[in-house]
Design a protein around this motif. Sequence first.
Motif, PDB file in Angstrom:
ATOM      1  N   UNK A 247      11.024   7.122   3.856  1.00  0.00           N
ATOM      2  CA  UNK A 247      10.361   6.255   2.868  1.00  0.00           C
ATOM      3  C   UNK A 247       8.993   5.751   3.335  1.00  0.00           C
ATOM      4  N   UNK A 248       8.397   6.439   4.308  1.00  0.00           N
ATOM      5  CA  UNK A 248       7.067   6.012   4.744  1.00  0.00           C
ATOM      6  C   UNK A 248       6.008   6.377   3.695  1.00  0.00           C
ATOM      7  N   UNK A 249       4.895   5.694   3.775  1.00  0.00           N
ATOM      8  CA  UNK A 249       3.840   5.846   2.756  1.00  0.00           C
ATOM      9  C   UNK A 249       2.951   7.059   3.045  1.00  0.00           C
ATOM     10  N   UNK A 250       2.679   7.832   2.017  1.00  0.00           N
ATOM     11  CA  UNK A 250       1.761   8.971   2.144  1.00  0.00           C
ATOM     12  C   UNK A 250       0.778   8.917   0.983  1.00  0.00           C
ATOM     13  N   UNK A 251      -0.450   9.313   1.245  1.00  0.00           N
ATOM     14  CA  UNK A 251      -1.425   9.291   0.154  1.00  0.00           C
ATOM     15  C   UNK A 251      -2.426  10.435   0.240  1.00  0.00           C
ATOM     16  N   UNK A 252      -3.019  10.716  -0.910  1.00  0.00           N
ATOM     17  CA  UNK A 252      -4.106  11.696  -0.959  1.00  0.00           C
ATOM     18  C   UNK A 252      -5.254  11.090  -1.759  1.00  0.00           C
ATOM     19  N   UNK A 253      -6.430  11.629  -1.529  1.00  0.00           N
ATOM     20  CA  UNK A 253      -7.574  11.261  -2.373  1.00  0.00           C
ATOM     21  C   UNK A 253      -8.129  12.558  -2.944  1.00  0.00           C
ATOM     22  N   UNK A 278     -11.177   0.969  -5.187  1.00  0.00           N
ATOM     23  CA  UNK A 278     -10.863  -0.159  -6.074  1.00  0.00           C
ATOM     24  C   UNK A 278     -10.442  -1.374  -5.238  1.00  0.00           C
ATOM     25  N   UNK A 279     -11.093  -2.488  -5.539  1.00  0.00           N
ATOM     26  CA  UNK A 279     -10.763  -3.691  -4.764  1.00  0.00           C
ATOM     27  C   UNK A 279      -9.329  -4.117  -5.104  1.00  0.00           C
ATOM     28  N   UNK A 280      -8.632  -4.593  -4.097  1.00  0.00           N
ATOM     29  CA  UNK A 280      -7.258  -5.036  -4.341  1.00  0.00           C
ATOM     30  C   UNK A 280      -6.222  -3.954  -4.124  1.00  0.00           C
ATOM     31  N   UNK A 281      -6.688  -2.726  -3.942  1.00  0.00           N
ATOM     32  CA  UNK A 281      -5.731  -1.628  -3.771  1.00  0.00           C
ATOM     33  C   UNK A 281      -4.869  -1.855  -2.524  1.00  0.00           C
ATOM     34  N   UNK A 282      -5.529  -2.239  -1.432  1.00  0.00           N
ATOM     35  CA  UNK A 282      -4.789  -2.419  -0.178  1.00  0.00           C
ATOM     36  C   UNK A 282      -3.733  -3.521  -0.293  1.00  0.00           C
ATOM     37  N   UNK A 283      -4.072  -4.560  -1.050  1.00  0.00           N
ATOM     38  CA  UNK A 283      -3.125  -5.673  -1.219  1.00  0.00           C
ATOM     39  C   UNK A 283      -1.871  -5.212  -1.975  1.00  0.00           C
ATOM     40  N   UNK A 284      -2.089  -4.457  -3.048  1.00  0.00           N
ATOM     41  CA  UNK A 284      -0.944  -3.970  -3.825  1.00  0.00           C
ATOM     42  C   UNK A 284      -0.150  -2.940  -3.013  1.00  0.00           C
ATOM     43  N   UNK A 285      -0.893  -2.107  -2.313  1.00  0.00           N
ATOM     44  CA  UNK A 285      -0.230  -1.083  -1.502  1.00  0.00           C
ATOM     45  C   UNK A 285       0.660  -1.737  -0.446  1.00  0.00           C
ATOM     46  N   UNK A 286       0.145  -2.820   0.145  1.00  0.00           N
ATOM     47  CA  UNK A 286       0.917  -3.514   1.175  1.00  0.00           C
ATOM     48  C   UNK A 286       2.165  -4.178   0.565  1.00  0.00           C
ATOM     49  N   UNK A 287       1.982  -4.752  -0.611  1.00  0.00           N
ATOM     50  CA  UNK A 287       3.112  -5.403  -1.277  1.00  0.00           C
ATOM     51  C   UNK A 287       4.214  -4.391  -1.588  1.00  0.00           C
ATOM     52  N   UNK A 288       3.807  -3.234  -2.062  1.00  0.00           N
ATOM     53  CA  UNK A 288       4.795  -2.194  -2.379  1.00  0.00           C
ATOM     54  C   UNK A 288       5.457  -1.686  -1.095  1.00  0.00           C
TER      55      UNK A 288
END
Lengths: 294, 389
Positions: A247-253, A278-288
């Motif tokens: 369940x670790x986080x993975x991402x692509x751009x 996008x501002x705030x992305x890291x905050x939401x990503x961390x919350x999730x």
Amino acid sequence: MKKLLPYIFAALLFNSAALLAQGGFPELTASDVQGMEVLRKDYFDGGSLWGYIDGGADVYLEYGFKKLLVQEVDINNINLKIDIYEMNDAESAFGIFSIFSFKCNNNDELPCANCVTRYQVQAVSGRYYISIVNQRGDKESGRLALSLAQELVKKTGEQQFQYPSLFAREELFKYQKNIKFVKGKLGVQNGVPEWEDLFSEVKSFSFYVTSVRAGKESINAAQIKFGSEDDLEKFYSAIGLKTASDNSYHQTIKEGVVCGLWKLNANEVIFIEAKAGTSGFNRIQKALDNYVKE
Amino acid sequence: MISRRKFFKSLALGGIAATVLQPPLKSVLAQMGTDDKVATNIKDVEKYPRNKYSMPGRFPGKVVQVYNDKCIADNKFNGSEIDKMVNDGLLKLTGETDINKAWQGFVLPTEIIGLKVNPIAGVALSTSVEIVTAVIRQLENAGIPRKNIVIWDRRSADLNDAGFTEGKFPGIKIAATEIKDKAGSYYNKEGKLYGEEMIDKEWYYWADVDGKYDAETLPYMVNEGKFSYFSSICTKQVDKIINIPVMKNAGSSVTLCLKNLAFGSITNTGRLHQKLWSETCAEVCAFPPLRDKVVLNIVDGVKGCFNGGPEAKPEFITEYKTVLIGTDPVAVDRIGYEIILKKRIEENIQKADTPKGRKFLGLAQDLKLGVADLEKIKLTRINQITITD
């Protein structure tokens, strides 16, 4: 008309209990409202919905449609068109409501999710999606439509559905009015059209999604359930990632869009998507991320 | 009473940590299509040579967009302004200075002219009575007798609900494939669907998708199986077709010229929506009853929608105050697509273009029905704006 409203409410209250007891399809009858004339009453079952809204039927059928009652009523020269859709379950009803709600005012007098605009009242009560359209768009017609919606909601006697606990997180909670329940490809087309390509190879899926405003941009967060592990893998592939083993986080751009995923189990993920930077992305990503790991 | 916010909050506080997506997925699995290529009889069209009217018609790739700020106000259509929009748009398209000559370039007094409308969303979001009235008035002035004009679509009930009645259009024939009689029945005394008498089995669109319907649905589909038959209205009754759709979205795509023609002219369409929507929009129009008869497209965008279509969802209805005119249905659809897309992005319905939404345009272009590439379309804009002191 204002004077008439209390009588209408009284009549509605009196009659609703009796109709609920009958366990029939929720509908308005002439005896419910003083001066109301039912001009039209048509039922549509299953595929016969095509006969009512032609291609518009497909999205309802995809979500899981059972029956529709169309009523057209006249109350003191105010014409109202009432559609009462019975869907397979509460999620499907909410799903239809959510993709067709737009620039809503919420009305506290309705004890369920609702969307009130100048010409329409929409509400979802259990497995029923209700739409009442008035032709005049004035306050009097709007009030009347609302009172009829209240009565119909009572007549459904339905328990409301529940949604994933993810959306009760503090960071997402205030965006709950943006929550959509999306099911099937037409659901994506109508709910989150920019995700169409992500699901083009996926056969079966449904998800809840909300949109978090971040300045001029938005961040979409979703909990997606797939019909099979194969479907989940196809989604990972569409994102451009290999299926995760934990369940670790993975991402692509890709093309300036960030897509991130957590695999919850063999057929379920949490997904986040936004324009890169996008501002705030890291905050939401961390919350999730915290939610997944709790 | 609780608000939606409170309602959600109460759910959230109600111990729902374990409640994740209840599984109605099984039913979805049964309905979902795939993107696998489905066989159709599109190759059959190659057997039929084109004529001078065949799509894209006299003006390939040319579209006229007319904007008029007075054509609608307070949800009331202004018939004379709409008439002017059609008039000026047609003159610009044809390059004529005489409107009668402009019309005579498309239709003759001896021909039966079908006006293909889209009436499925009631008066709220159907082809307007006003624009059809304008077209009829101009046709009459150009020498077409009223008795030679037919307003048509699939369903008699829809036509009636949208205002296309003999009372409003005396002397004009109102025709439908799926007929509901005065008693409310779709079946005649012999128990046969009226619709069966209205189809032409010589012309069909075959696709390897089986249509199966229950008794309630069949009257709206006319037949089951893998064949979709053309309505005899377009194969036999009319010589020329003027297509008058409404400016509507369909998900992230649009339902304009091609969709109105394709899904409005054949039976057994229920099976085609899921797997073959784009293919049907393009391929059905490539068959001679449509390809060789549709001489003009006039998109009624006075009022339209940008989401929720083809249904009339009030919150998504907007006044585009626009009419699009062209002989090339693909080019007209592409311009309409751009107008609706722009509105959808403005309203935050979608963030950007989704190429899947215009897949049908590419298919139609491949079938040589018109021009889908924006850079190859010659768009002329007419602004009918009232200037007040």
